[in-house]
Design a protein around this motif. Structure first.
Motif, PDB file in Angstrom:
ATOM      1  N   ASP A   8       0.861  -1.186   0.000  1.00 30.69           N
ATOM      2  CA  ASP A   8       0.000   0.000   0.000  1.00 30.69           C
ATOM      3  C   ASP A   8       0.907   1.249   0.000  1.00 30.69           C
ATOM      4  N   HIS A   9       0.318   2.396   0.277  1.00 29.02           N
ATOM      5  CA  HIS A   9       1.114   3.633   0.275  1.00 29.02           C
ATOM      6  C   HIS A   9       2.226   3.612   1.324  1.00 29.02           C
ATOM      7  N   GLY A  10       1.959   2.903   2.443  1.00 27.09           N
ATOM      8  CA  GLY A  10       2.959   2.847   3.513  1.00 27.09           C
ATOM      9  C   GLY A  10       4.173   2.011   3.143  1.00 27.09           C
ATOM     10  N   ILE A  65       4.160  -5.591   1.759  1.00 29.18           N
ATOM     11  CA  ILE A  65       4.656  -4.464   2.557  1.00 29.18           C
ATOM     12  C   ILE A  65       3.538  -3.465   2.808  1.00 29.18           C
ATOM     13  N   CYS A  66       3.355  -3.102   4.059  1.00 29.83           N
ATOM     14  CA  CYS A  66       2.529  -1.936   4.395  1.00 29.83           C
ATOM     15  C   CYS A  66       3.381  -1.073   5.329  1.00 29.83           C
ATOM     16  N   GLY A  67       2.783  -0.127   5.999  1.00 30.49           N
ATOM     17  CA  GLY A  67       3.592   0.774   6.823  1.00 30.49           C
ATOM     18  C   GLY A  67       4.341   0.025   7.915  1.00 30.49           C
ATOM     19  N   SER A  68       3.623  -0.811   8.632  1.00 29.52           N
ATOM     20  CA  SER A  68       4.223  -1.579   9.730  1.00 29.52           C
ATOM     21  C   SER A  68       4.478  -3.032   9.363  1.00 29.52           C
ATOM     22  N   GLY A  69       3.779  -3.515   8.372  1.00 28.39           N
ATOM     23  CA  GLY A  69       3.802  -4.944   8.033  1.00 28.39           C
ATOM     24  C   GLY A  69       2.725  -5.727   8.778  1.00 28.39           C
ATOM     25  N   GLY A 109       7.306  -0.955   5.720  1.00 28.46           N
ATOM     26  CA  GLY A 109       8.010   0.045   4.921  1.00 28.46           C
ATOM     27  C   GLY A 109       8.428   1.265   5.723  1.00 28.46           C
ATOM     28  N   ARG A 110       7.749   1.490   6.847  1.00 29.38           N
ATOM     29  CA  ARG A 110       8.098   2.636   7.690  1.00 29.38           C
ATOM     30  C   ARG A 110       8.965   2.205   8.866  1.00 29.38           C
ATOM     31  N   VAL A 111       9.333   0.930   8.873  1.00 28.34           N
ATOM     32  CA  VAL A 111      10.058   0.377  10.024  1.00 28.34           C
ATOM     33  C   VAL A 111      11.432  -0.144   9.628  1.00 28.34           C
TER      34      VAL A 111
END
Ligand code: RB5
Length: 147
Positions: A8-10, A65-69, A109-111
């Motif tokens: 996603d976007h994250g 992949i997302c922001g946190s997974g 992806g943010r981690v």
């Protein structure tokens, strides 16, 4: 080996890096999107098609992949036949395959930074299920829940 990827976007930025990385390693890659950053998009819209393609053997392994997974792993594990886990360490990236027959690697992806992500991916893709009796037995008990 054909690898499916989705985010996603994250997870979009990390997915793009990983896509190029997998191609550089000569993997056949199928990208399930997102194909642009849209902050209003929803991870199930990309992760579930990837999960279904994995179960249907259109791809051999998957990376979501997302922001946190977290959302990616929660959504993917609702699809029967998917064994997805959010991975943040090298040991689990290969042991999850060797012991639990993990077929989808989920990343935040943010981690997770891109170099660490690349090392996790190599560990995941190079690992094989051992098929040891005790692991097969445990997996069967999990698979009973999918009936
Ligand atoms: C999206 O902002 C974010 O919630 C999503 O990418 C993911 O982290 C959910 O687990």
């Amino acid at each position: 080996m054909k690898i499916g990827i989705a985010a996603d976007h994250g997870g979009y930025e990390l997915k793009e890096i990983i896509h190029s990385y997998l191609l550089s390693l000569n993997y056949d890659v199928k990208d399930f999107g997102a194909f642009e950053i849209d902050y209003a998009d929803d991870y199930p819209d990309f992760i579930i098609p990837l999960a279904k393609a994995l179960v249907n053997k259109e791809v051999d392994r998957a990376i979501a992949i997302c922001g946190s997974g977290v959302g990616a792993s929660v959504a993917a594990n609702k699809v029967s036949g998917v064994r997805a886990a959010l991975i943040n360490d090298h040991f689990s990236a290969h042991q999850g395959v060797e012991d639990d027959n993990l077929n989808m690697l989920c990343l935040g992806g943010r981690v997770t930074g891109y170099m660490a992500a690349q090392e996790l991916i190599v560990a995941f893709l190079n690992a094989r299920f051992t098929e040891a009796e005790r692991h097969v037995r445990r997996l069967r008990k999990v698979q009973e829940l999918e009936k």
